[in-house]
Design a protein around this motif. Structure first.
Motif, short mmCIF file in Angstrom:
data_model
loop_
_atom_site.label_atom_id
_atom_site.label_comp_id
_atom_site.label_asym_id
_atom_site.label_seq_id
_atom_site.Cartn_x
_atom_site.Cartn_y
_atom_site.Cartn_z
N LEU A 60 -99.67 0.46 4.45
CA LEU A 60 -99.19 -0.84 4.90
C LEU A 60 -99.53 -1.95 3.92
O LEU A 60 -98.68 -2.76 3.55
N SER A 88 -97.81 -1.43 0.30
CA SER A 88 -96.38 -1.77 0.28
C SER A 88 -96.19 -3.27 0.40
O SER A 88 -95.31 -3.85 -0.25
N THR A 133 -91.60 1.68 10.47
CA THR A 133 -91.52 2.18 9.10
C THR A 133 -90.08 2.43 8.68
O THR A 133 -89.70 2.19 7.54
N GLY A 140 -88.30 0.51 5.69
CA GLY A 140 -87.65 1.28 4.63
C GLY A 140 -86.21 0.86 4.43
O GLY A 140 -85.73 0.71 3.30
N HIS A 182 -93.65 -5.41 9.25
CA HIS A 182 -94.91 -5.04 8.62
C HIS A 182 -96.09 -5.61 9.41
O HIS A 182 -97.08 -4.91 9.67
N MET A 195 -96.72 -3.70 12.56
CA MET A 195 -97.35 -2.40 12.33
C MET A 195 -98.85 -2.52 12.08
O MET A 195 -99.61 -1.60 12.38
N PHE A 231 -91.52 4.99 2.86
CA PHE A 231 -91.47 4.62 4.28
C PHE A 231 -90.85 5.73 5.12
O PHE A 231 -91.30 5.99 6.23
N VAL A 275 -93.52 8.30 5.56
CA VAL A 275 -94.55 7.80 6.47
C VAL A 275 -94.04 7.86 7.91
O VAL A 275 -94.79 8.20 8.82
N ALA A 276 -92.76 7.55 8.13
CA ALA A 276 -92.20 7.63 9.48
C ALA A 276 -92.32 9.06 10.03
O ALA A 276 -92.72 9.26 11.18
#
Length: 182
Positions: free
Chosen positions: A2, A5, A66, A70, A96, A99, A157, A160-161
């Motif tokens: 997080l 990015s 995410t 993305g 962001h 999250m 992303f 990560v998802a």
């Protein structure tokens, strides 16, 4: 991820706006982009993260977040209009920030009470590392291709998802809602 990015996108933003607007006109639009995205981040934390991401929904909210981040990065890579860029950058900032609230909740719910300090200490160490890695990534993408940087972040992303969906356990979810590990 997080924080890295976030650092990368923030540092690539003036470069991307420079490609859209030219070198002479980038200061004003960069200021606008950061001001609007800062407001979006506050909304993400206060209104979305705290009001709508409830226990039992954290894993799903992070996976959706995410994917949205993305998608925003792919669109940031392809936009040729500065106002569209500001809107997409603000969307990225909103999601962001939401999250971050979810990630902190996951840490708190997955670490025993007597080890929470350690859990948040590890998260803080990762954040400190991100303050180095994010700018390094932005510099590398700036030297090579800002567009490639945004697309690469989109791919990260997406990964990560998938990781969030299959490896993150929200202790407030019923066990049958969590997919079995392969």
């Amino acid at each position: 991820m997080l924080f890295r990015s976030n650092q990368t996108v923030h540092l690539m933003t003036p470069l991307a706006l420079q490609e859209i607007e030219g070198r002479d006109d980038v200061a004003g639009i960069s200021g606008l982009a950061f001001s609007v995205s800062g407001g979006a981040a506050v909304l993400g934390i206060l209104f979305i993260g705290r009001r709508y991401v409830k226990p039992g929904m954290i894993r799903r909210a992070m996976a959706i977040g995410t994917l949205v981040a993305g998608t925003a990065n792919v669109l940031l890579a392809t936009t040729h209009n500065s106002m569209e860029y500001v809107a997409l950058f603000s969307l990225f900032s909103l999601v962001h920030a939401m999250m971050i609230v979810s990630a902190n909740t996951l840490i708190a719910s997955n670490v025993s009470r007597d080890r929470r300090g350690t859990g948040f200490g590890i998260a803080s160490s990762a954040q400190a590392l991100a303050l180095m890695v994010g700018p390094m990534a932005a510099a590398a993408f700036g030297a090579f291709s800002v567009t490639t940087g945004f697309v690469a972040l989109s791919g990260v992303f997406l990964l990560v998802a998938a990781l969030v969906l299959f490896a993150v356990h929200d202790r407030s979810e019923p066990p049958e809602a969590i997919p079995a590990a392969a």
